[in-house]
Design an enzyme around this catalytic site. Structure first.
Site, PDB file in Angstrom:
ATOM      1  N   ALA A  95       0.839  -1.201   0.000  1.00 32.20           N
ATOM      2  CA  ALA A  95       0.000   0.000   0.000  1.00 32.20           C
ATOM      3  C   ALA A  95       0.868   1.242   0.000  1.00 32.20           C
ATOM      4  O   ALA A  95       2.032   1.212   0.409  1.00 32.20           O
ATOM      5  CB  ALA A  95      -0.933   0.009   1.210  1.00 32.20           C
ATOM      6  N   ASP A  96       0.286   2.324  -0.471  1.00 32.98           N
ATOM      7  CA  ASP A  96       0.947   3.620  -0.404  1.00 32.98           C
ATOM      8  C   ASP A  96      -0.117   4.686  -0.188  1.00 32.98           C
ATOM      9  O   ASP A  96      -1.224   4.585  -0.744  1.00 32.98           O
ATOM     10  CB  ASP A  96       1.713   3.916  -1.697  1.00 32.98           C
ATOM     11  CG  ASP A  96       2.586   5.149  -1.557  1.00 32.98           C
ATOM     12  OD1 ASP A  96       3.489   5.137  -0.696  1.00 32.98           O
ATOM     13  OD2 ASP A  96       2.372   6.128  -2.302  1.00 32.98           O
ATOM     14  N   THR A  97       0.202   5.670   0.626  1.00 36.91           N
ATOM     15  CA  THR A  97      -0.745   6.738   0.944  1.00 36.91           C
ATOM     16  C   THR A  97      -0.128   8.095   0.644  1.00 36.91           C
ATOM     17  O   THR A  97       1.032   8.338   0.981  1.00 36.91           O
ATOM     18  CB  THR A  97      -1.153   6.670   2.432  1.00 36.91           C
ATOM     19  OG1 THR A  97      -1.794   5.425   2.697  1.00 36.91           O
ATOM     20  CG2 THR A  97      -2.117   7.806   2.771  1.00 36.91           C
TER      21      THR A  97
END
Length: 219
Positions: free
Chosen positions: A91-93
């Site tokens: 994941a990346d935010t």
């Protein structure tokens, strides 16, 4: 009494069949994933996260590609050494301010302060890209992706508030230089969308991805 993890039959089948890996060092993602009761390993990605933002038409495209690259790096690093098929979660935010600028983790205290001043009295949008990469025995892994977006409305932040918040050290490892689940809760007037997406992992969207994989017989 501490609640137990959510034990659902297809979740149990997932961990029995696959080597489940979280390709992230984020303690917030670990905390949220723990609630499903999945047994998994934490193996952070070494992907440099240096993609050229200018090459992407939208913030969604950028954050998703970053998540895919992080997941891919861990999947291929472990592929040859794993005795069980891999199920890698990445994941990346990012945060996008009201002017459309992508905000990631600050590079310094001054950078964090400038970012926060830009969020004052405005709406920013938090995007999280999620990638699941699965070894199904084929030449190429199965890849499932999703992007979640949540709008976050800040109240006014004066210089004293910004300086006090930066002094806590909390902004330094947070996309957008704030943690809504912690001290920044005093600054946010309202959100529209998934709260946990702002924390860093859209739980409902991820669970839906798992349900769809189960319905297809993948897990």
């Amino acid at each position: 009494m501490e609640a137990m993890g959510l034990r659902i039959p297809f979740i149990e089948a997932l961990e029995q069949r696959f080597r489940v890996v979280l390709a992230s060092a984020s303690p917030r993602r670990r905390e949220l994933l723990d609630r499903l009761g999945i047994s998994y390993e934490v193996i952070p990605s070494t992907f440099a996260e240096d993609l050229n933002k200018a090459k992407y038409a939208t913030a969604s495209d950028y954050v998703l590609d970053t998540a895919v690259q992080k997941t891919t790096e861990v999947f291929h690093r472990l592929k040859g050494e794993s005795s069980k098929p891999l199920f890698v979660i990445g994941a990346d935010t990012i945060v996008v301010n009201s002017r459309g600028m992508i905000l990631e983790k600050p590079t310094s205290r001054d950078d964090a302060a400038a970012t926060l001043r830009g969020l004052s009295n405005a709406v920013n949008t938090v995007y999280t890209g999620v990638c699941v990469m699965i070894d199904t025995g084929s030449a190429q892994p199965r890849v499932v992706t999703a992007v979640e977006a949540t709008d976050v409305e800040f109240g006014e932040l004066d210089d004293a508030m910004v300086d006090a918040y930066v002094a806590t050290g909390e902004p330094h490892d947070k996309a957008g230089s704030y943690a809504y689940q912690s001290l920044a809760c005093f600054f946010v007037h309202r959100i529209r969308g998934d709260y946990y997406n702002v924390v860093g992992f859209p739980c409902a969207r991820f669970f839906q991805m798992l349900r769809e994989l189960h319905a297809e017989g993948v897990i």
